[in-house]
Design a protein around this motif. Structure first.
Motif, PDB file in Angstrom:
ATOM      1  N   GLY B 234      33.372  15.806  20.326  1.00  0.00           N
ATOM      2  CA  GLY B 234      32.906  15.290  21.606  1.00  0.00           C
ATOM      3  C   GLY B 234      31.507  14.698  21.512  1.00  0.00           C
ATOM      4  O   GLY B 234      31.226  13.630  22.057  1.00  0.00           O
ATOM      5  N   HIS B 235      30.648  15.407  20.787  1.00  0.00           N
ATOM      6  CA  HIS B 235      29.279  14.902  20.611  1.00  0.00           C
ATOM      7  C   HIS B 235      29.288  13.577  19.858  1.00  0.00           C
ATOM      8  O   HIS B 235      28.543  12.653  20.173  1.00  0.00           O
ATOM      9  N   MET B 236      30.156  13.501  18.846  1.00  0.00           N
ATOM     10  CA  MET B 236      30.226  12.267  18.076  1.00  0.00           C
ATOM     11  C   MET B 236      30.699  11.108  18.946  1.00  0.00           C
ATOM     12  O   MET B 236      30.181   9.994  18.866  1.00  0.00           O
ATOM     13  N   LEU B 237      31.683  11.393  19.802  1.00  0.00           N
ATOM     14  CA  LEU B 237      32.219  10.314  20.644  1.00  0.00           C
ATOM     15  C   LEU B 237      31.189   9.810  21.655  1.00  0.00           C
ATOM     16  O   LEU B 237      31.191   8.629  22.007  1.00  0.00           O
ATOM     17  N   THR B 238      30.305  10.701  22.111  1.00  0.00           N
ATOM     18  CA  THR B 238      29.299  10.211  23.066  1.00  0.00           C
ATOM     19  C   THR B 238      28.422   9.152  22.410  1.00  0.00           C
ATOM     20  O   THR B 238      27.958   8.226  23.076  1.00  0.00           O
ATOM     21  N   GLN B 239      28.212   9.305  21.088  1.00  0.00           N
ATOM     22  CA  GLN B 239      27.456   8.274  20.361  1.00  0.00           C
ATOM     23  C   GLN B 239      28.326   7.043  20.131  1.00  0.00           C
ATOM     24  O   GLN B 239      27.947   5.912  20.422  1.00  0.00           O
ATOM     25  N   MET B 240      29.514   7.294  19.585  1.00  0.00           N
ATOM     26  CA  MET B 240      30.370   6.189  19.154  1.00  0.00           C
ATOM     27  C   MET B 240      30.844   5.340  20.330  1.00  0.00           C
ATOM     28  O   MET B 240      30.956   4.120  20.229  1.00  0.00           O
ATOM     29  N   GLN B 241      31.112   5.995  21.452  1.00  0.00           N
ATOM     30  CA  GLN B 241      31.695   5.272  22.591  1.00  0.00           C
ATOM     31  C   GLN B 241      30.658   4.916  23.645  1.00  0.00           C
ATOM     32  O   GLN B 241      31.005   4.377  24.696  1.00  0.00           O
ATOM     33  N   TRP B 242      29.405   5.155  23.355  1.00  0.00           N
ATOM     34  CA  TRP B 242      28.369   4.992  24.373  1.00  0.00           C
ATOM     35  C   TRP B 242      28.390   3.603  25.013  1.00  0.00           C
ATOM     36  O   TRP B 242      28.365   3.462  26.236  1.00  0.00           O
ATOM     37  N   LEU B 243      28.459   2.595  24.157  1.00  0.00           N
ATOM     38  CA  LEU B 243      28.345   1.244  24.711  1.00  0.00           C
ATOM     39  C   LEU B 243      29.507   0.908  25.639  1.00  0.00           C
ATOM     40  O   LEU B 243      29.312   0.355  26.730  1.00  0.00           O
ATOM     41  N   GLN B 244      30.709   1.291  25.217  1.00  0.00           N
ATOM     42  CA  GLN B 244      31.876   1.003  26.059  1.00  0.00           C
ATOM     43  C   GLN B 244      31.880   1.841  27.342  1.00  0.00           C
ATOM     44  O   GLN B 244      32.436   1.440  28.356  1.00  0.00           O
ATOM     45  N   ARG B 245      31.255   3.020  27.262  1.00  0.00           N
ATOM     46  CA  ARG B 245      31.192   3.844  28.469  1.00  0.00           C
ATOM     47  C   ARG B 245      30.159   3.297  29.448  1.00  0.00           C
ATOM     48  O   ARG B 245      30.365   3.298  30.664  1.00  0.00           O
ATOM     49  N   ALA B 246      29.046   2.829  28.919  1.00  0.00           N
ATOM     50  CA  ALA B 246      27.972   2.333  29.783  1.00  0.00           C
ATOM     51  C   ALA B 246      28.272   0.933  30.309  1.00  0.00           C
ATOM     52  O   ALA B 246      27.939   0.603  31.439  1.00  0.00           O
TER      53      ALA B 246
END
Lengths: 114, 252
Positions: B234-246
């Motif tokens: 989960g922590h890794m995904l917050t980094q990896m997916q940050w741009l698409q989430r924001a």
């Protein structure tokens, strides 16, 4: 190029970083042949613990974009090199002997690039 | 989430490559030596390339209009199907290379078996990937041997890495309904049959590295089924997916 001693590990634990060892991975000069039929050309240097690792590192550092078909790695210390101070004695005598350069011949156009 | 076993299987292959590829890319700019930095980045790029193929095909099989990017960046933890091993944090360089070796040894065996898959597209992806992974395994096993049979300090770190990661090895060989369906369709091998060759290869390499394989074969599970990922993913995904989430659906 960095060496193993001077760089910090991104560690799980704080490792005391002792005094740098006097030894480090040796430097290797890398030669790559781009195509069959051409000669190997010097492309740069890198550090590696042994010859096998030098080839692997060269593969990653210098042939990533499909540049080569053959790699030579030569330990830099094994290369005999001329010294820059001897430049005058070695090369200058060639400068004033224009007759050694084939610049006086008219080359027919039909010959093409030489 | 689709329950088509083929979609699940393709997500497993793709997510292994995606999550490990991202993990390895985290070293970019911070590896202990420049040469290793470049080698790690190359490997990460290989894995991301494989991800595009596996998840791209998964999206087509699913037929719901999701492409590889959608699957990579618009799913949350519980939809990921990678094994727990690849989501474990990098730790020190030795731990990263031990994780790589333990995965590469399985990965190459799996891809080699998939070259004979009854599904021609899967066979083609496997054949292309196997060439890259052959090199990954060569490099990671050399490093495990070099550091294991190195200095007192490097040996200690490699043994600690092996002890830490060994409980994540077993999951790669545990079959479930998805694996059974793939085996029946001739698409993929039964995971269990890869174990003997794996143990042989890993045993030889660890012996050469003067490292001791832990005796306990306890295996954490829950990654490839998605039932229970470790907290790290989960922590890794917050980094990896940050741009698409924001910035959803942002493009270049």
């Amino acid at each position: 190029m960095s060496s193993p001693e001077s760089s910090e590990y991104k560690g799980t634990e704080a490792a005391p970083h002792g005094k740098a060892r006097s030894t480090e991975w040796p430097l290797w000069e890398i030669f790559i042949r781009g195509q069959h039929g051409l000669s190997h050309r010097h492309v740069g240097s890198l550090h590696a613990a042994d010859a096998e690792m030098a080839i692997k590192n060269a593969r990653d550092v210098y042939t990533r974009r499909n540049e080569g078909v053959s790699i030579w790695a030569v330990e830099a210390s094994a290369i005999a090199a001329s010294s820059p101070e001897e430049k005058g004695a070695l090369y200058e005598p060639a400068n004033d002997k224009v007759y050694r350069h084939p610049t006086f011949f008219d080359i027919p156009d039909e010959v093409g690039a030489m | 989430m689709s329950t088509d076993p083929k979609f699940e299987f393709l997500c497993r292959m793709g997510d292994n490559a995606l999550v490990l590829g991202h993990r390895v890319s985290e070293w970019c700019g911070t590896a202990p030596v420049l040469e290793e930095d470049i080698a790690l980045a190359n490997m990460a790029l290989d894995l991301i390339g494989q991800t595009q193929l596996w998840l791209g095909m998964a999206g087509e099989v699913e037929g719901a209009g999701r492409d590889a990017d959608k699957l990579a960046f618009h799913r949350d933890v519980w939809d990921f199907r990678n094994v727990l091993l690849v989501e474990q944090p990098n730790g020190d360089f030795g731990q990263t290379m031990m994780r790589q070796f333990l995965f590469d040894a399985w990965h190459l065996a799996q891809l080699t078996a998939l070259i004979d898959s009854s599904d021609k597209e899967i066979a083609a992806i496997a054949e292309k990937s196997a060439k890259e992974v052959t090199y990954h395994l060569e490099r990671s096993s050399d490093t495990v041997i070099g550091l294991g049979d190195g200095t007192e300090e490097s040996h200690r770190r490699m043994q600690a890495a092996l002890d830490l990661l060994w409980p994540y090895v077993g999951e790669m060989f545990l079959g479930d309904d998805v694996d059974a369906a793939m085996k029946d369709a001739g698409i993929a091998p039964d995971p269990a049959i890869l174990r003997a060759g794996y143990d042989q290869l890993v045993g030889d390499t660890l012996a050469a590295a003067t490292l001791t394989k832990p005796e306990d074969d306890f295996a954490h599970r829950g990654g490839k089924s998605g039932a229970r990922h470790s907290e790290h993913l989960g922590h890794m995904l917050t980094q990896m997916q940050w741009l698409q989430r924001a910035y959803p659906d942002a493009t270049w």
